[in-house]
Scaffold this motif. Structure first.
Motif, PDB file in Angstrom:
ATOM      1  N   GLY A 129      23.696  32.552  26.220  1.00 13.76           N
ATOM      2  CA  GLY A 129      24.897  31.806  26.554  1.00 13.76           C
ATOM      3  C   GLY A 129      24.657  30.827  27.675  1.00 13.76           C
ATOM      4  N   MET A 130      25.685  30.028  27.962  1.00 13.09           N
ATOM      5  CA  MET A 130      25.605  28.985  28.983  1.00 13.09           C
ATOM      6  C   MET A 130      26.795  29.142  29.939  1.00 13.09           C
ATOM      7  SD  MET A 130      25.578  24.813  28.528  1.00 13.09           S
ATOM      8  CE  MET A 130      27.303  24.790  28.054  1.00 13.09           C
ATOM      9  N   PRO A 131      26.744  30.085  30.889  1.00 17.29           N
ATOM     10  CA  PRO A 131      27.868  30.257  31.816  1.00 17.29           C
ATOM     11  C   PRO A 131      27.966  29.095  32.811  1.00 17.29           C
ATOM     12  CG  PRO A 131      26.053  31.730  32.388  1.00 17.29           C
ATOM     13  CD  PRO A 131      25.677  31.079  31.094  1.00 17.29           C
ATOM     14  N   LEU A 132      29.212  28.686  33.083  1.00 19.72           N
ATOM     15  CA  LEU A 132      29.498  27.579  33.993  1.00 19.72           C
ATOM     16  C   LEU A 132      30.451  28.038  35.083  1.00 19.72           C
ATOM     17  CD1 LEU A 132      30.232  24.825  31.322  1.00 19.72           C
ATOM     18  CD2 LEU A 132      28.046  25.307  32.420  1.00 19.72           C
ATOM     19  N   TYR A 133      30.395  27.365  36.225  1.00 22.17           N
ATOM     20  CA  TYR A 133      31.224  27.753  37.362  1.00 22.17           C
ATOM     21  C   TYR A 133      31.801  26.521  38.039  1.00 22.17           C
ATOM     22  CZ  TYR A 133      28.837  32.097  36.421  1.00 22.17           C
ATOM     23  OH  TYR A 133      28.353  33.215  35.779  1.00 22.17           O
ATOM     24  N   LEU A 134      33.068  26.241  37.745  1.00 26.90           N
ATOM     25  CA  LEU A 134      33.771  25.113  38.345  1.00 26.90           C
ATOM     26  C   LEU A 134      35.189  25.539  38.705  1.00 26.90           C
ATOM     27  CD1 LEU A 134      32.735  22.195  35.970  1.00 26.90           C
ATOM     28  CD2 LEU A 134      32.037  22.474  38.342  1.00 26.90           C
ATOM     29  N   PRO A 188      18.674   7.288  38.187  1.00 24.30           N
ATOM     30  CA  PRO A 188      18.345   8.291  37.156  1.00 24.30           C
ATOM     31  C   PRO A 188      17.345   9.324  37.658  1.00 24.30           C
ATOM     32  CG  PRO A 188      17.168   6.261  36.714  1.00 24.30           C
ATOM     33  CD  PRO A 188      18.050   5.979  37.898  1.00 24.30           C
ATOM     34  N   LEU A 189      17.835  10.255  38.467  1.00 28.15           N
ATOM     35  CA  LEU A 189      16.962  11.255  39.076  1.00 28.15           C
ATOM     36  C   LEU A 189      17.018  12.543  38.257  1.00 28.15           C
ATOM     37  CD1 LEU A 189      18.078  10.713  42.779  1.00 28.15           C
ATOM     38  CD2 LEU A 189      16.059   9.744  41.639  1.00 28.15           C
ATOM     39  N   PRO A 190      15.903  12.948  37.652  1.00 33.98           N
ATOM     40  CA  PRO A 190      15.913  14.162  36.816  1.00 33.98           C
ATOM     41  C   PRO A 190      15.754  15.432  37.648  1.00 33.98           C
ATOM     42  CG  PRO A 190      13.769  13.134  36.704  1.00 33.98           C
ATOM     43  CD  PRO A 190      14.601  12.245  37.593  1.00 33.98           C
ATOM     44  N   ILE A 191      16.631  15.614  38.626  1.00 31.52           N
ATOM     45  CA  ILE A 191      16.549  16.766  39.515  1.00 31.52           C
ATOM     46  C   ILE A 191      17.305  17.927  38.890  1.00 31.52           C
ATOM     47  CG2 ILE A 191      17.113  17.647  41.805  1.00 31.52           C
ATOM     48  CD1 ILE A 191      16.960  14.745  42.806  1.00 31.52           C
ATOM     49  N   LYS A 192      16.636  19.057  38.717  1.00 32.55           N
ATOM     50  CA  LYS A 192      17.248  20.221  38.096  1.00 32.55           C
ATOM     51  C   LYS A 192      18.164  20.909  39.100  1.00 32.55           C
ATOM     52  CE  LYS A 192      16.099  24.206  35.207  1.00 32.55           C
ATOM     53  NZ  LYS A 192      15.006  24.993  34.602  1.00 32.55           N
ATOM     54  N   MET A 193      19.469  20.776  38.846  1.00 31.56           N
ATOM     55  CA  MET A 193      20.452  21.284  39.788  1.00 31.56           C
ATOM     56  C   MET A 193      21.285  22.414  39.191  1.00 31.56           C
ATOM     57  SD  MET A 193      23.498  19.125  41.635  1.00 31.56           S
ATOM     58  CE  MET A 193      22.753  18.485  43.108  1.00 31.56           C
ATOM     59  N   GLY A 194      21.392  22.466  37.879  1.00 36.12           N
ATOM     60  CA  GLY A 194      22.313  23.381  37.225  1.00 36.12           C
ATOM     61  C   GLY A 194      23.661  22.719  37.115  1.00 36.12           C
ATOM     62  N   ALA A 205      13.022  27.378  46.822  1.00 38.97           N
ATOM     63  CA  ALA A 205      13.742  28.658  46.792  1.00 38.97           C
ATOM     64  C   ALA A 205      14.702  28.685  45.605  1.00 38.97           C
ATOM     65  CB  ALA A 205      14.505  28.858  48.101  1.00 38.97           C
ATOM     66  N   LYS A 206      14.903  29.853  45.024  1.00 37.74           N
ATOM     67  CA  LYS A 206      15.806  30.007  43.879  1.00 37.74           C
ATOM     68  C   LYS A 206      16.753  31.181  44.129  1.00 37.74           C
ATOM     69  CE  LYS A 206      12.473  28.184  40.528  1.00 37.74           C
ATOM     70  NZ  LYS A 206      11.738  28.451  39.252  1.00 37.74           N
ATOM     71  N   PRO A 207      17.638  31.033  45.097  1.00 37.15           N
ATOM     72  CA  PRO A 207      18.474  32.185  45.466  1.00 37.15           C
ATOM     73  C   PRO A 207      19.570  32.521  44.454  1.00 37.15           C
ATOM     74  CG  PRO A 207      19.125  30.248  46.708  1.00 37.15           C
ATOM     75  CD  PRO A 207      17.894  29.865  45.950  1.00 37.15           C
ATOM     76  N   HIS A 208      19.870  31.599  43.520  1.00 36.79           N
ATOM     77  CA  HIS A 208      21.018  31.811  42.641  1.00 36.79           C
ATOM     78  C   HIS A 208      20.634  32.189  41.214  1.00 36.79           C
ATOM     79  CE1 HIS A 208      23.527  30.211  45.801  1.00 36.79           C
ATOM     80  NE2 HIS A 208      22.754  29.150  45.871  1.00 36.79           N
ATOM     81  N   GLU A 209      19.368  32.392  40.953  1.00 40.06           N
ATOM     82  CA  GLU A 209      18.967  32.753  39.606  1.00 40.06           C
ATOM     83  C   GLU A 209      17.982  33.908  39.660  1.00 40.06           C
ATOM     84  OE1 GLU A 209      16.147  29.900  37.641  1.00 40.06           O
ATOM     85  OE2 GLU A 209      16.908  28.547  39.191  1.00 40.06           O
ATOM     86  N   PHE A 210      17.799  34.524  38.517  1.00 36.78           N
ATOM     87  CA  PHE A 210      16.804  35.596  38.468  1.00 36.78           C
ATOM     88  C   PHE A 210      16.098  35.575  37.126  1.00 36.78           C
ATOM     89  CE2 PHE A 210      19.288  38.433  35.762  1.00 36.78           C
ATOM     90  CZ  PHE A 210      20.600  38.062  36.049  1.00 36.78           C
ATOM     91  N   PRO A 269      24.356  25.857  42.121  1.00 37.17           N
ATOM     92  CA  PRO A 269      24.424  25.422  40.734  1.00 37.17           C
ATOM     93  C   PRO A 269      25.816  25.615  40.116  1.00 37.17           C
ATOM     94  CG  PRO A 269      22.564  26.927  41.112  1.00 37.17           C
ATOM     95  CD  PRO A 269      23.460  27.026  42.299  1.00 37.17           C
ATOM     96  N   TRP A 270      26.113  24.739  39.145  1.00 38.07           N
ATOM     97  CA  TRP A 270      27.355  24.846  38.398  1.00 38.07           C
ATOM     98  C   TRP A 270      27.128  25.335  36.964  1.00 38.07           C
ATOM     99  CZ3 TRP A 270      26.707  19.493  40.386  1.00 38.07           C
ATOM    100  CH2 TRP A 270      27.152  19.379  41.709  1.00 38.07           C
ATOM    101  N   GLY A 271      25.885  25.305  36.499  1.00 40.69           N
ATOM    102  CA  GLY A 271      25.627  25.689  35.126  1.00 40.69           C
ATOM    103  C   GLY A 271      24.299  26.403  34.960  1.00 40.69           C
TER     104      GLY A 271
END
Length: 776
Positions: free
Chosen positions: A598-603, A684-690, A123-128, A654-656
């Protein structure tokens, strides 16, 4: 069964105790109820009761229903809520205790819930997803004064576009990129360095040579084809523990009057040992001990006629001269025969600090032509020898842009120190802080100003270089300025007049400050924005329910009434935090297609005012994160990321992201998670998290975007039209610098990334420059 009972009892005790406290703060009832149920379940387990398994199965089902209600169908939200409980069920599934009826209940429940949980991974609820219009809108866009094959300024030209007209690398062949050379500068982080020691340089490419600076202000000249050293100039910067930053983002270039592009010589001796020479072309490097050094591109020797033997002391006329409190981390702007220098003033060290003055010097002689001090904005005539600039006035630490045709230079402005204490500010401070200011290149006088935060109490200074393009609008072609902000807005203004092209509104802001201060009643917002919704308790995150509960307790303990909640003695959650949705890496714009990447981030960050007892707290200054003393003020300030006990963000990922915008309409076309946890975890897990990152992108005519920046050590290529990742290369260290591209002597397009890491972000430290080209 015994192991299950012990583990569940311990978990139940922790959740019950924490749940009581969380509920007393007005938080979720779930943790208290879960703790009680687990304690009952543990008691049944110790007795080997037949209801042990059915009760735990019911608990799992109830927890899933609660989790879906709180978070929706999102793996990264469901996993910490469900994962540990699913693991605790395994001893029950394989226990030898005779209870076949209970096992028949638990096993199918466990299996079904496991399938539901695993299914949420996709599922990808945070991206479009969407597509940018790649039609060329302008066949002859204004790209600034930089030859097509070169990279003459930090953003390629003074326009700050970070766009290259080179098109050999395309979305079809970018997968064939391979590393062709690697150079190590030798300038590594030292044991006595400050924490914010970072390698953020974007090289220039002039003629057949690359020029870049290092964190300790070495200026390096490399063969652009081979990556071999031609010369190195070491500015011999002494160590200073009171600096907040030890970095250099780049150098600047004055082309020769003769028009003949210089070629750097290969030297057998250190460049700094050579006698000063007469320079036709000039490189300018700011240093972290507040000097501006003029260097001959050919030999690396200092330019004899500039200042004192090629050096200019930027501390002149400063009202306060504390060591390490003032310096430039960003390259100056060279325009109209001037070299124009701004500087960084340490945040929150002392209310009596150096000035944030911006100064224009003759590019050949270093004679002061004008100075614009935001604390005394009307008087721009060169200051007298016995005068001083305004103490602690708002500064400009990021990269500036210039339009020589319009005769304007554009500065992203910071705040007056102390950042979180507003009652020291003058009328002028209030007007120019956290804004973009357009100054006349001839006189330094203000032409227009647009503020992005009123009475900024959060360190929301404007962090990024404005990008200049000519934009098609409903009112016709307009000279536009695009500038992203920490709070997530992207402002699009007419760069000649300062008038908004995309509407700017004012929204009510939270009130209530410490006694001496006040908060602005409203704050601006752009029609083009990447601001996140207000943070809620449901967004708290952790690896397990325990640290997630801890984050919920912290969230409910902090003051938070949405964006712009004022700092407090209680401790305020600042979201987006002062790390910024956008930071100094900024954005890239395509002036032909009139789009943005751009590269928006959320922290989230915590800012807490610390009441002082009148004693000297100077030894407590801890840089960008930690307690800083605000000497002379009644409050120190403690700033830190909003992290769990495990050191990961308390808010769920996601944070990024990476994102694309159609600048003609202001519509966000796509937004995709960016980066993996490859270098954030022991495995070293290449899991795409953002993931978070700091650095900037570049766009090429071939429709490819290059960006490193993230906390995993990769350089990546993206399709500009869709934002989809097309290629990646593992870097030997953190890529917290903006890449660049150029043609080598064989006419081949090269991509270069500096990889040296970021001290406070925690990426791999190094001293690398890495080059790539298409495999032949």
């Amino acid at each position: 069964m015994l192991l299950f009972s012990i583990l569940v009892a311990l978990m139940g005790l922790a959740l019950t105790a924490g749940g009581v406290y969380l509920l007393s703060l007005g938080g979720s009832l779930y943790y208290l109820l879960a703790g009680v149920v687990l304690l009952v379940n543990a008691g049944l387990g110790f007795k080997r009761h037949e209801l042990t398994r059915p009760l735990f199965a019911l608990f799992l089902v109830a927890t899933l229903i609660w989790s879906l209600w709180e978070s929706g169908y999102d793996w990264w939200a469901l996993a910490p809520r469900m994962g540990l409980f699913m693991l605790l069920a395994i001893p029950l599934l394989f226990s030898s205790v005779a209870d076949t009826g209970g096992r028949k209940v638990l096993f199918p429940v466990w299996a079904v819930l496991g399938v539901i949980l695993l299914g949420s991974i996709w599922a990808k609820p945070h991206e479009f997803s969407g597509t940018l219009d790649m039609q060329v809108d302008s066949e002859s866009p204004n790209l600034g004064e930089a030859p097509e094959a070169s990279w003459y300024a930090y953003g390629r030209s003074n326009m700050g576009q970070r766009y290259s007209p080179l098109d050999q690398i395309t979305t079809q062949n970018v997968g064939q990129l391979e590393e062709v050379w690697q150079y190590r500068t030798g300038d590594m982080k030292r044991p006595d360095d400050i924490g914010e020691t970072t390698y953020q340089a974007t090289p220039l490419k002039i003629g057949d040579t690359l020029y870049l600076c290092t964190p300790h202000n070495w200026l390096v000249a490399l063969d652009a084809d081979l990556g071999t050293k031609r010369w190195v100039y070491d500015a011999q910067v002494p160590m200073e523990s009171q600096r907040q930053h030890q970095t250099c983002r780049g150098v600047s270039y004055l082309p020769p009057a003769s028009g003949e592009v210089p070629s750097a010589e290969r030297l057998d001796v250190a460049a700094e040992t050579q006698a000063a020479v007469q320079c036709d072309a000039t490189l300018y490097m700011p240093t972290s001990d507040a000097r501006l050094i003029a260097i001959d591109p050919a030999t690396g020797a200092r330019c004899a006629d500039f200042g004192e033997n090629g050096e200019l002391d930027l501390i002149h006329n400063m009202p306060f001269k504390q060591a390490g409190f003032y310096y430039s981390t960003s390259p100056p702007v060279v325009a109209n025969g001037l070299v124009i220098v701004a500087g960084s003033v340490n945040d929150n060290y002392d209310k009596n600090s150096p000035s944030g003055v911006i100064r224009a010097y003759d590019a050949k002689t270093a004679e002061l032509v004008w100075n614009w001090d935001s604390g005394n904005p009307e008087d721009t005539a060169p200051i007298g020898p016995d005068q001083v600039y305004t103490p602690s006035s708002p500064n400009s630490w990021a990269i500036a842009s210039a339009d020589e045709y319009l005769g304007l230079i554009y500065f992203p402005m910071g705040n007056r120190t102390p950042d979180q204490l507003g009652w020291y500010r003058t009328e002028h401070d209030e007007k120019y802080a956290s804004s973009v200011v357009a100054l006349s290149l001839d006189t330094g006088q203000v032409v227009w100003v647009q503020q992005f935060v009123h009475h900024d109490l959060w360190d929301m200074d404007t962090p990024a270089q404005p990008s200049l393009i000519d934009l098609d609008t409903a009112s016709g072609l307009q000279p536009a300025l695009i500038v992203p902000t920490k709070q997530g807005d992207v402002y699009v203004l007419n760069r000649q007049t300062g008038e908004p092209i995309f509407a700017i509104d004012e929204l009510p802001a939270p009130q209530g400050t410490v006694e001496l201060d006040h908060a602005a009643p409203t704050q601006p917002i752009s029609a083009l924005t990447f601001r996140p919704p207000p943070m809620t308790e449901k967004q708290m995150w952790g690896a397990t329910p325990l640290d997630q509960m801890w984050c919920r307790i912290q969230f409910k303990s902090l003051r938070y009434e949405g964006q712009y909640t004022p700092p407090s003695v209680q401790g305020t959650l600042v979201y987006p935090g002062n790390f910024g949705v956008f930071n100094w890496g900024g954005i890239a714009v395509d002036p032909k297609r009139q789009v943005m990447f751009g590269m928006p981030l959320y922290l989230g960050f915590i800012q807490q005012l610390v009441e002082k007892d009148g004693s000297d707290m100077g030894a407590t200054n801890q840089g960008e994160q930690g307690i800083n003393s605000n000497e002379g003020a009644p409050y120190a300030v403690d700033m830190r990321p909003f992290l769990s006990p495990l050191g990961v963000p308390c808010q769920q990922p996601p944070w990024g992201y990476v994102a694309g915008v159609d600048l003609k309409t202001g519509e966000i076309a796509y937004k995709h998670k960016n980066g993996t946890i490859r270098d954030m975890t022991p495995l070293p897990l290449p899991i795409k998290m953002g993931v978070p990152g700091i650095g900037g992108p570049i766009i090429t005519e071939g429709g490819v975007v290059f960006l490193a920046a993230t906390v995993d050590d990769y350089l990546r290529a993206y399709d500009l039209s869709t934002g989809e990742q097309l290629w990646q290369a593992r870097l030997p260290a953190g890529g917290q610098a903006t890449p660049m591209t150029y043609l080598n002597s064989q006419g081949e397009q090269m991509v270069v990334q500096v990889a040296g890491g970021h001290g406070s972000v925690g990426t791999t430290i190094g001293d690398y420059v890495v080059a790539y080209k298409i495999k032949r």
